[in-house]
Scaffold this motif. Structure first.
Motif, short mmCIF file in Angstrom:
data_model
loop_
_atom_site.label_atom_id
_atom_site.label_comp_id
_atom_site.label_asym_id
_atom_site.label_seq_id
_atom_site.Cartn_x
_atom_site.Cartn_y
_atom_site.Cartn_z
N THR A 110 7.87 -8.56 6.48
CA THR A 110 7.62 -7.26 5.87
C THR A 110 8.81 -6.88 5.02
N PHE A 111 8.57 -6.66 3.74
CA PHE A 111 9.62 -6.22 2.82
C PHE A 111 9.56 -4.70 2.68
N GLU A 112 10.74 -4.08 2.63
CA GLU A 112 10.85 -2.64 2.45
C GLU A 112 11.96 -2.33 1.46
N GLY A 113 11.77 -1.26 0.71
CA GLY A 113 12.77 -0.88 -0.28
C GLY A 113 12.27 0.18 -1.25
N HIS A 114 10.99 0.20 -1.54
CA HIS A 114 10.45 1.24 -2.40
C HIS A 114 10.52 2.59 -1.72
N LEU A 115 10.64 3.63 -2.52
CA LEU A 115 10.78 4.99 -2.00
C LEU A 115 9.47 5.75 -2.02
N ALA A 116 8.40 5.12 -2.49
CA ALA A 116 7.09 5.77 -2.53
C ALA A 116 6.02 4.69 -2.43
N GLY A 117 4.78 5.11 -2.40
CA GLY A 117 3.68 4.17 -2.24
C GLY A 117 3.62 3.12 -3.33
N ILE A 118 3.07 1.97 -2.99
CA ILE A 118 2.97 0.84 -3.91
C ILE A 118 1.52 0.73 -4.38
N SER A 119 1.34 0.69 -5.68
CA SER A 119 0.00 0.60 -6.26
C SER A 119 -0.40 -0.81 -6.62
N THR A 120 0.56 -1.68 -6.90
CA THR A 120 0.22 -2.99 -7.46
C THR A 120 1.24 -4.04 -7.03
N LEU A 121 0.78 -5.29 -6.98
CA LEU A 121 1.67 -6.42 -6.74
C LEU A 121 1.16 -7.63 -7.51
N ALA A 122 2.04 -8.59 -7.71
CA ALA A 122 1.67 -9.82 -8.41
C ALA A 122 2.59 -10.94 -7.96
N TRP A 123 2.01 -12.10 -7.69
CA TRP A 123 2.80 -13.30 -7.38
C TRP A 123 3.28 -13.95 -8.68
N ALA A 124 4.55 -14.36 -8.69
CA ALA A 124 5.03 -15.16 -9.81
C ALA A 124 4.34 -16.51 -9.80
N PRO A 125 4.11 -17.13 -10.96
CA PRO A 125 3.39 -18.41 -10.99
C PRO A 125 3.99 -19.49 -10.11
N GLY A 126 5.30 -19.47 -9.90
CA GLY A 126 5.93 -20.47 -9.06
C GLY A 126 5.74 -20.24 -7.58
N GLY A 127 5.28 -19.06 -7.18
CA GLY A 127 5.03 -18.76 -5.78
C GLY A 127 6.25 -18.38 -4.99
N GLU A 128 7.40 -18.21 -5.64
CA GLU A 128 8.63 -17.88 -4.92
C GLU A 128 8.86 -16.38 -4.84
N TRP A 129 8.42 -15.64 -5.87
CA TRP A 129 8.68 -14.22 -5.96
C TRP A 129 7.39 -13.41 -5.94
N GLY A 157 0.79 -1.21 0.00
CA GLY A 157 0.00 0.00 0.00
C GLY A 157 0.82 1.27 0.00
N ALA A 158 0.17 2.34 0.44
CA ALA A 158 0.77 3.66 0.38
C ALA A 158 1.90 3.85 1.38
N ASP A 159 2.09 2.93 2.31
CA ASP A 159 3.21 3.04 3.25
C ASP A 159 4.50 2.45 2.68
N ALA A 160 4.47 2.04 1.40
CA ALA A 160 5.65 1.51 0.70
C ALA A 160 6.14 0.19 1.26
N ALA A 161 5.29 -0.52 2.01
CA ALA A 161 5.66 -1.80 2.59
C ALA A 161 4.89 -2.93 1.93
N ILE A 162 5.56 -4.09 1.84
CA ILE A 162 4.93 -5.32 1.36
C ILE A 162 4.90 -6.29 2.53
N LYS A 163 3.72 -6.75 2.88
CA LYS A 163 3.58 -7.68 3.99
C LYS A 163 3.08 -9.02 3.48
N VAL A 164 3.66 -10.09 4.01
CA VAL A 164 3.28 -11.45 3.65
C VAL A 164 2.68 -12.11 4.90
N TRP A 165 1.47 -12.65 4.74
CA TRP A 165 0.72 -13.23 5.84
C TRP A 165 0.49 -14.71 5.61
N ASP A 166 0.38 -15.46 6.70
CA ASP A 166 0.00 -16.87 6.63
C ASP A 166 -1.52 -16.96 6.55
#
Length: 512
Positions: A193-212, A175-184
């Motif tokens: 919680t992944f961090e690294g973007h310098l601005a808000g995140i609009s979109t995400l997508a899982w790779a078909p293999g589920g690793e990325w 979301g807009a806090d620039a964080a990616i969270k992975v939940w069980d």
């Protein structure tokens, strides 16, 4: 849009040749009787006039025969031919199943001594009938019963998108806090919680293999995160000149497609982290991207109101779908079978297109959508143990009034309206884990919510599905760069907001 004016081809009756008469007919009577029967047969055929199918006008935007969505295309056309076929009376004598006597087309019984005045017994026909047809499938349920299971806290600002992993064991949110969270999924606990973007995140997508997990941000970059090693990919996908607003993987995971506010669609080589092809897609910011299940087609939509279908191999635009009033389009999804496209627009409608014929099949209404870019998904419902013929399917979307709305694909009926979010529901995704159908949602209230379908007849399941909003907040990992998050401008923080005034009406685009 132009529609085909071709008339249905007239179907001629099948002429029965005297040579095609069976040996039973020739043995039934004298030559005189045979000649009489032949003349009767020709008279019947000459007097038979096939009816031309009636031409019926159809207003496609109002949608809408359910037949095309309820059955497979092949079965649809086979059933149409079966119901429109005209049969002429046949003079062929059929052998009775009882005493070897023969039943003619005039309803009399004939044997070796000639015809006699006795009506054919109905039991003779029932004895020769084929295997009884199976009973029709039962109607699908008229409503759904999803209950809130978990409320996941941890994001500091609006959560713009949420998605199940390919095996549905994990949930990713950003979301807009620039964080990616992975939940069980099973427990609702925060994994990382992944961090690294310098601005808000609009979109995400899982790779078909589920690793990325791939994420697109207002910092104009796309980044990859490994859920096994919990580390970021060393290469940053840099090339867009404005906000990266939507991304989607090809089914093999080797190609990533992205849409941006720079009005372009990029096809990325994932292994080399570079752009394979740039499509000059639209004249306004690209808000929606999706790839068909076999990877051959790409769908894009933009605030110019256009929806375009692209050939993945050549990059050629195959179709341009245009609505008459041209409302800004903010999200596009291929149906699971790849035959249709679902498009969200800022006029409070979701339209299902037959993109091959460039026409609207269904229009779904009942939610509020005039400001934000909302996204949704498809799903199945009904008991998996019941044979419905074609499994019933629903479309689901968030709403700006805080609701989640489910529609039956064929009837357009609202199957359920979920209440729980305190503000706009920006993203909804469907999945299935351990035989349980699930829905995950996120929104402007900074929460991620997991919903589970429960059996109405089981009181225990209803008790177990009671939401526990506070039970999972303590498992979240604190943000490491809260100061950097607070420094973001409020105008750019809400990465999922799309002002309705940003769309510029474009000229009509003809089909390419």
């Amino acid at each position: 849009m132009s529609h085909s004016n071709s008339q249905p081809r007239r179907r001629e009756p099948r002429d029965l040749s005297p040579v095609e008469s069976s040996s039973d007919e020739l043995a039934a009577g004298s030559e005189h009787d045979e000649a009489e029967r032949r003349r009767a047969s020709w008279t019947l055929q000459k007097g038979f006039t096939p009816q031309r199918p009636k031409k019926s006008g159809r207003h496609y935007s109002d949608s809408e025969s359910p037949d095309e969505l309820a059955v497979d295309a092949g079965e649809y056309w086979r059933s149409s031919r079966k119901h429109n076929r005209h049969r002429s009376p046949s003079p062929i004598i059929r052998t009775s199943s009882r005493d070897g006597s023969q039943c003619g087309s005039d309803g009399t019984i004939r044997d070796s001594s000639g015809p006699r005045d006795q009506a054919c017994d109905a039991d003779d026909w029932s004895a020769r009938s084929s295997t009884p047809l199976p009973p029709p499938p039962p109607p699908p349920p008229d409503h759904l019963n999803y209950k809130q299971k978990f409320v996941l806290h941890g994001h500091l600002r609006s959560v713009s998108q949420v998605q199940f992993s390919p095996d549905c064991t994990m949930i990713a949110s950003a979301g807009a806090d620039a964080a990616i969270k992975v939940w069980d999924t099973a427990s609702g606990r925060l994994i990382h919680t992944f961090e690294g973007h310098l601005a808000g995140i609009s979109t995400l997508a899982w790779a078909p293999g589920g690793e990325w997990i791939a994420t697109g941000s207002d910092d104009k970059t796309i980044r990859f995160w490994n859920v096994n090693t919990l580390k970021a990919h060393p290469k940053i996908f840099d090339g867009h000149h404005n906000y990266v607003y939507q991304i989607a993987f090809a089914p093999k995971g080797n190609i990533l497609v992205s849409g941006s506010y720079d009005e372009a669609v990029f096809m990325w080589d994932v292994r080399r982290a570079r752009v394979m092809r740039s499509l000059p897609a639209h004249s306004d910011p690209v808000a929606g991207i999706d790839v068909v299940h076999d990877g051959t087609l790409i769908a894009s939509c933009a605030l110019d109101g256009l929806i375009r279908i692209w050939d993945t191999h050549s990059g050629q635009c195959l179709r341009t779908l245009v609505m008459e009033d041209n409302p800004p389009a903010t999200c596009v999804k291929f149906s699971p079978n790849g035959k249709y496209v679902l498009a969200w627009t800022l006029d409070g409608c979701i339209r299902m297109w037959n993109y091959v014929e460039s026409r609207v099949l269904k229009t779904f209404q009942g939610h509020v959508n005039t400001k934000y870019s909302l996204s949704g998904s498809f799903g199945l419902y009904g008991s998996p143990d019941t044979n419905y013929g074609t499994p019933p399917c629903f479309a689901v979307s968030g709403s700006e009034d805080g609701a989640i709305v489910f529609w039956d694909i064929v009837s357009k009926k609202i199957l359920q309206r979920l209440e729980g979010h305190e503000n706009t529901v920006l993203s909804v995704h469907t999945g299935k884990l351990n035989g349980k159908r699930l829905v995950v949602s996120c929104g402007d209230d900074k929460t991620v919510r997991l919903w589970e379908e429960v059996d109405e007849n089981s009181t225990e399941e209803n008790d177990d599905s009671t939401p526990t909003p506070e039970s999972h907040g303590n498992h979240d990992t604190p943000m490491n760069d809260a100061d950097g998050d607070n420094a973001m401008a409020d105008a750019d923080a809400d990465a999922s907001a799309v002002p309705s005034t940003a769309a510029t009406p474009a000229e009509d685009v003809t089909m390419t």
